[in-house]
Design a protein around this motif. Structure first.
Motif, mmCIF file in Angstrom:
data_model
loop_
_atom_site.group_PDB
_atom_site.id
_atom_site.type_symbol
_atom_site.label_atom_id
_atom_site.label_comp_id
_atom_site.label_asym_id
_atom_site.label_seq_id
_atom_site.Cartn_x
_atom_site.Cartn_y
_atom_site.Cartn_z
ATOM 1 N N PRO A 92 0.819 -1.220 0.000
ATOM 2 C CA PRO A 92 0.000 0.000 0.000
ATOM 3 C C PRO A 92 0.852 1.270 0.000
ATOM 4 N N GLY A 93 0.280 2.314 -0.620
ATOM 5 C CA GLY A 93 0.896 3.636 -0.608
ATOM 6 C C GLY A 93 1.991 3.809 -1.646
ATOM 7 N N GLY A 94 2.350 5.049 -1.832
ATOM 8 C CA GLY A 94 3.432 5.378 -2.746
ATOM 9 C C GLY A 94 2.996 5.371 -4.201
ATOM 10 N N HIS A 95 3.941 5.721 -5.043
ATOM 11 C CA HIS A 95 3.721 5.746 -6.478
ATOM 12 C C HIS A 95 4.723 4.799 -7.124
ATOM 13 N N PRO A 96 4.226 3.709 -7.706
ATOM 14 C CA PRO A 96 5.127 2.695 -8.255
ATOM 15 C C PRO A 96 5.920 3.174 -9.465
ATOM 16 N N PHE A 97 7.006 2.485 -9.700
ATOM 17 C CA PHE A 97 7.876 2.746 -10.848
ATOM 18 C C PHE A 97 8.329 4.205 -10.877
ATOM 19 N N ALA A 98 8.595 4.750 -9.700
ATOM 20 C CA ALA A 98 9.045 6.136 -9.583
ATOM 21 C C ALA A 98 10.488 6.245 -10.080
ATOM 22 N N ALA A 121 8.051 12.401 -12.594
ATOM 23 C CA ALA A 121 7.702 11.198 -11.842
ATOM 24 C C ALA A 121 6.249 11.364 -11.404
ATOM 25 N N PRO A 122 5.414 10.351 -11.587
ATOM 26 C CA PRO A 122 4.016 10.475 -11.169
ATOM 27 C C PRO A 122 3.922 10.695 -9.657
ATOM 28 N N ASP A 123 3.126 11.664 -9.268
ATOM 29 C CA ASP A 123 2.894 11.920 -7.855
ATOM 30 C C ASP A 123 1.501 12.510 -7.699
ATOM 31 N N ASP A 124 1.114 12.777 -6.451
ATOM 32 C CA ASP A 124 -0.229 13.298 -6.209
ATOM 33 C C ASP A 124 -0.487 14.589 -6.973
#
Length: 158
Positions: A92-98, A121-124
């Protein structure tokens, strides 16, 4: 503050893909000798020696079947890596493949592309920017180098 959740391929869909993928092909497991494959079942990189498979997956088609959307020509399928056997799924949590540039591709409730954005990088913040447009129903995060689907983020429920 809204936190956006990266959605892996659901276990029920993985079960189907391990039998026959979205192109109708049977899965062919291999041992990943080097590791590093981006696994869409658990949203992490594979470890050396893991049994994986490259299967054809149509994420927008499957979402459309759930929602009644009609993506038309925007329906596409492409290659994704998954574990050859059931796995524990993502942490759970975080953004994968960062740590790499990604494309955040936006889709309407009808399943039509509304645009995209290259992000460091994908983030909120990237997802908040996408969902600031009320017409955006979901986004696909894709690899820049090959355009491959990595994971989906849906509009948070109100």
């Amino acid at each position: 503050m809204t936190t956006y959740t990266a959605l892996p391929i659901p276990p029920s869909v993985l079960k189907e893909l391990r039998s026959a993928d979205d192109a109708g092909r049977r899965m062919v497991p291999v041992t990943d000798e080097e590791g590093g494959a981006p696994l869409r079942c658990c949203l992490r990189r594979g470890a050396p020696g893991e049994r994986i498979a490259l299967v054809s997956y149509a994420p927008l088609r499957r979402w459309a079947a759930q929602t009644g959307a009609e993506p038309g020509a925007y329906d596409e399928q492409g290659p994704v890596f998954v574990h050859a056997e059931e796995c524990a799924g993502p942490q759970p949590g975080g953004h994968p493949f960062a740590g790499a540039h990604r494309t955040v591709r936006r889709y309407s409730a009808e399943g039509h592309i509304l645009g995209g954005e290259l992000v460091a990088a994908p983030d909120d913040e990237a997802f908040r920017n996408a969902f600031d447009d009320p017409a955006v129903a979901l986004v696909h995060v894709r690899a820049v180098e090959y355009g491959c689907f990595l994971y989906e983020v849906r509009r948070p429920s109100a």
